[in-house]
Design a protein around this motif. Structure first.
Motif, PDB file in Angstrom:
ATOM      1  N   LEU A   1       0.843  -1.208   0.000  1.00 31.43           N
ATOM      2  CA  LEU A   1       0.000   0.000   0.000  1.00 31.43           C
ATOM      3  C   LEU A   1       0.872   1.250   0.000  1.00 31.43           C
ATOM      4  O   LEU A   1       0.609   2.214   0.722  1.00 31.43           O
ATOM      5  N   TYR A   2       1.911   1.248  -0.797  1.00 25.17           N
ATOM      6  CA  TYR A   2       2.804   2.390  -0.877  1.00 25.17           C
ATOM      7  C   TYR A   2       3.376   2.443  -2.287  1.00 25.17           C
ATOM      8  O   TYR A   2       3.214   1.504  -3.065  1.00 25.17           O
ATOM      9  N   GLY A   3       4.019   3.539  -2.606  1.00 28.58           N
ATOM     10  CA  GLY A   3       4.607   3.699  -3.923  1.00 28.58           C
ATOM     11  C   GLY A   3       3.690   4.447  -4.874  1.00 28.58           C
ATOM     12  O   GLY A   3       2.482   4.589  -4.646  1.00 28.58           O
ATOM     13  N   PRO A   4       4.256   4.945  -5.976  1.00 27.51           N
ATOM     14  CA  PRO A   4       3.490   5.786  -6.903  1.00 27.51           C
ATOM     15  C   PRO A   4       2.354   5.062  -7.601  1.00 27.51           C
ATOM     16  O   PRO A   4       1.332   5.678  -7.919  1.00 27.51           O
ATOM     17  N   GLU A   5       2.488   3.752  -7.870  1.00 24.34           N
ATOM     18  CA  GLU A   5       1.413   3.041  -8.553  1.00 24.34           C
ATOM     19  C   GLU A   5       0.172   2.952  -7.674  1.00 24.34           C
ATOM     20  O   GLU A   5      -0.954   3.162  -8.141  1.00 24.34           O
ATOM     21  N   PHE A   6       0.365   2.658  -6.396  1.00 21.48           N
ATOM     22  CA  PHE A   6      -0.782   2.619  -5.489  1.00 21.48           C
ATOM     23  C   PHE A   6      -1.407   4.000  -5.363  1.00 21.48           C
ATOM     24  O   PHE A   6      -2.632   4.144  -5.393  1.00 21.48           O
ATOM     25  N   ALA A   7      -0.577   5.043  -5.235  1.00 22.93           N
ATOM     26  CA  ALA A   7      -1.110   6.401  -5.093  1.00 22.93           C
ATOM     27  C   ALA A   7      -1.899   6.819  -6.321  1.00 22.93           C
ATOM     28  O   ALA A   7      -2.930   7.489  -6.209  1.00 22.93           O
ATOM     29  N   ALA A   8      -1.421   6.425  -7.518  1.00 26.63           N
ATOM     30  CA  ALA A   8      -2.084   6.841  -8.752  1.00 26.63           C
ATOM     31  C   ALA A   8      -3.425   6.158  -8.944  1.00 26.63           C
ATOM     32  O   ALA A   8      -4.361   6.743  -9.482  1.00 26.63           O
ATOM     33  N   ASP A   9      -3.551   4.892  -8.513  1.00 28.01           N
ATOM     34  CA  ASP A   9      -4.785   4.139  -8.763  1.00 28.01           C
ATOM     35  C   ASP A   9      -5.028   3.132  -7.642  1.00 28.01           C
ATOM     36  O   ASP A   9      -4.917   1.924  -7.833  1.00 28.01           O
ATOM     37  N   PRO A  10      -5.365   3.608  -6.444  1.00 24.40           N
ATOM     38  CA  PRO A  10      -5.609   2.673  -5.343  1.00 24.40           C
ATOM     39  C   PRO A  10      -6.779   1.746  -5.597  1.00 24.40           C
ATOM     40  O   PRO A  10      -6.813   0.627  -5.078  1.00 24.40           O
ATOM     41  N   ALA A  11      -7.753   2.179  -6.425  1.00 16.60           N
ATOM     42  CA  ALA A  11      -8.912   1.334  -6.700  1.00 16.60           C
ATOM     43  C   ALA A  11      -8.490   0.007  -7.340  1.00 16.60           C
ATOM     44  O   ALA A  11      -9.111  -1.037  -7.092  1.00 16.60           O
ATOM     45  N   ALA A  12      -7.436   0.031  -8.170  1.00 20.34           N
ATOM     46  CA  ALA A  12      -6.963  -1.208  -8.789  1.00 20.34           C
ATOM     47  C   ALA A  12      -6.431  -2.156  -7.729  1.00 20.34           C
ATOM     48  O   ALA A  12      -6.661  -3.374  -7.792  1.00 20.34           O
ATOM     49  N   THR A  13      -5.726  -1.619  -6.741  1.00 22.24           N
ATOM     50  CA  THR A  13      -5.230  -2.447  -5.647  1.00 22.24           C
ATOM     51  C   THR A  13      -6.385  -3.035  -4.849  1.00 22.24           C
ATOM     52  O   THR A  13      -6.382  -4.230  -4.508  1.00 22.24           O
ATOM     53  N   TYR A  14      -7.385  -2.241  -4.560  1.00 20.71           N
ATOM     54  CA  TYR A  14      -8.524  -2.739  -3.794  1.00 20.71           C
ATOM     55  C   TYR A  14      -9.267  -3.838  -4.559  1.00 20.71           C
ATOM     56  O   TYR A  14      -9.733  -4.821  -3.955  1.00 20.71           O
ATOM     57  N   ARG A  15      -9.385  -3.672  -5.861  1.00 22.26           N
ATOM     58  CA  ARG A  15     -10.052  -4.727  -6.647  1.00 22.26           C
ATOM     59  C   ARG A  15      -9.279  -6.033  -6.558  1.00 22.26           C
ATOM     60  O   ARG A  15      -9.872  -7.108  -6.400  1.00 22.26           O
ATOM     61  N   ALA A  16      -7.954  -5.947  -6.650  1.00 24.07           N
ATOM     62  CA  ALA A  16      -7.151  -7.159  -6.548  1.00 24.07           C
ATOM     63  C   ALA A  16      -7.255  -7.768  -5.151  1.00 24.07           C
ATOM     64  O   ALA A  16      -7.316  -8.994  -4.998  1.00 24.07           O
ATOM     65  N   LEU A  17      -7.307  -6.932  -4.137  1.00 20.59           N
ATOM     66  CA  LEU A  17      -7.388  -7.440  -2.770  1.00 20.59           C
ATOM     67  C   LEU A  17      -8.700  -8.157  -2.502  1.00 20.59           C
ATOM     68  O   LEU A  17      -8.766  -9.093  -1.692  1.00 20.59           O
TER      69      LEU A  17
END
Length: 458
Positions: free
Chosen positions: A20-36
């Motif tokens: 939950l860190y780094g520029p990719e998470f900051a740019a599109d956290p919704a993508a991370t949440y979908r994967a989670l």
């Protein structure tokens, strides 16, 4: 962007945990949440390199955790003891004697002092002060035709509001504002930290001698009988939680109003677009995206996941609000979101925070009716970090407007509550039992060393 998130999920370097860190998470956290969500309502994450946690991404599961403090207490000290001193998230999560990191009777006592004092703030006086403060700030850049609304407006307004809410005399208020701004800006943070400590101790000494209609005086007079250390921690908690998240709420709301076609055509229609935009932001991009960590008392089976004892269970307010199970719900006017948390630890100042944000947004839209983003919305940059949803800047352009420069302080300005609202646990008269003067700043600095890191939250 989903393809960018997936490697982090499977990467051996992260032990199968999504970072939950780094520029990719900051740019599109919704993508991370979908994967989670593929893991279910609770998923393994890294808050920082090597810092493990479980993130609650389901709405119902989040409510279950937030409403069950006996199984999910807030005291982080068992986890904290295992963390190295330089752990980057420790400043945001380490124990302090305030109502955020305590439970049970201790929490109830500290929270009562906060909530009863907040209840005495007259909303009409609060609105008037927000309007006056907004006028002061807008006048500084209205004639320029361009501004960074984050740095020149959304960031400064909450800080200046706390000057008034805390009843700071002008000279002390300016010093307090400068110290807090320097901490957020990382300008000589050690000196800024010492300055803030000195200002708070000076403010407490002043209010002990001359109590008034303001938050510190009301909290001192509260039957909870806070010690000076407890009082400082509550005041810093309120100011830290009410400035950084509030600036993000204001900036994210303005961004939505200027960039989203659903609102852009109705900005001249009054306050309704502002209220709808606030509801939308609080659902989709809450200013604190992931927080409210709790620590299971023992190894616990929850939502199909084995939660280790004392390992952080973090609530994703953003992911829970956007749970696909809620897709059919109407969001306009619906305030069942979790942006303010829930249960006994729900934000005690949510009414005041919403009022400040809505008035701030209305004032800037009224003053600069043709305001527009200076860059494409997709070019705006989000600050990295696991906890907040925060822009780095919000550049706008507009037709220059001649606005008289407003004075920063107005003689004889109204008090927050000239006739305090009676409270069941707070005496109507603002009185304070005399007590020894606070220790000089030099004796207090060691336990304030972490304040700069806590408030930066980066």
């Amino acid at each position: 962007m989903t393809s960018q998130a997936a490697p982090g999920q499977a990467c051996p370097a992260h032990n199968g945990r999504m970072p939950l860190y780094g520029p990719e998470f900051a740019a599109d956290p919704a993508a991370t949440y979908r994967a989670l969500r593929e893991h279910g309502p609770v998923a393994p994450v890294e808050l920082a390199p090597g810092v493990h946690a479980n993130l609650v991404v389901g709405y119902a599961a989040a409510l279950d955790v937030l409403r069950n403090p006996s199984a999910f207490p807030r005291d982080p000290r068992r986890w904290q003891a295992k963390m190295p001193p330089d752990c980057p998230v420790l400043p945001m999560m380490m124990y302090r004697p305030n109502c955020l990191f305590t439970d049970g009777a201790h929490h109830a006592r500290l929270r009562a002092a906060v909530t009863d004092s907040l209840a005495r703030v007259d909303p009409n006086a609060l609105r008037g002060q927000v309007e006056q403060t907004a006028d002061v700030l807008i006048a500084r850049f209205a004639g320029n035709g361009e501004a960074d609304l984050l740095g020149e407006y959304a960031k400064l307004l909450p800080l200046m509001m706390f000057n008034h809410l805390y009843g700071c005399p002008p000279e002390l208020g300016h010093r307090l504002l400068a110290a807090m701004s320097a901490i957020f800006d990382m300008v000589d943070p050690e000196q800024a930290n010492a300055d803030l400590t000195h200002c708070m101790l000076e403010l407490i000494a002043l209010k002990r001698q001359r109590p008034d209609h303001d938050m510190p005086s009301w909290m001192m007079a509260h039957p909870a009988r806070l010690t000076d250390e407890e009082l400082i921690h509550q005041l810093i908690l309120l100011m830290g939680a009410g400035t950084e998240p509030e600036q993000n709420l204001i900036a994210n709301g303005i961004r939505l109003l200027l960039a989203d076609d659903r609102f852009a055509g109705d900005l001249s229609g009054g306050s309704m677009p502002v209220e709808e935009a606030l509801d939308e932001v609080l659902w989709t991009d809450p200013p604190m995206a992931n927080y409210s960590a709790s620590y299971p008392v023992e190894d616990t089976d929850f939502a199909g996941v084995r939660l280790p004892s004392a390992e952080p269970v973090v609530i994703s307010f953003s992911a829970a609000n956007n749970d696909p199970a809620l897709a059919a719900q109407q969001r306009s006017g619906n305030r069942a979101h979790l942006a303010w948390s829930a249960g006994v630890h729900a934000c005690p100042a949510q009414q005041q925070a919403r009022l400040i944000a809505s008035v701030a947004m209305e004032k800037i839209l009224d003053a600069l009716p043709d305001m527009r983003l200076a860059v494409p919305v997709d070019d705006l940059v989000w600050r990295p970090g696991p906890f907040h949803r925060a822009l780095t800047e919000l550049p706008v352009r507009f037709t220059p407007v001649a606005v008289p420069v407003q004075p920063d302080e107005s003689p004889g300005e109204p008090r927050w509550n000239v006739q305090p609202t009676p409270s069941s646990s707070t005496p109507q008269a603002v009185t304070s039992t005399p007590s020894p003067r606070p220790s000089p700043p030099e004796g207090r600095q060691p336990w304030w060393r972490s304040l700069v890191r806590f408030l930066r939250g980066r």
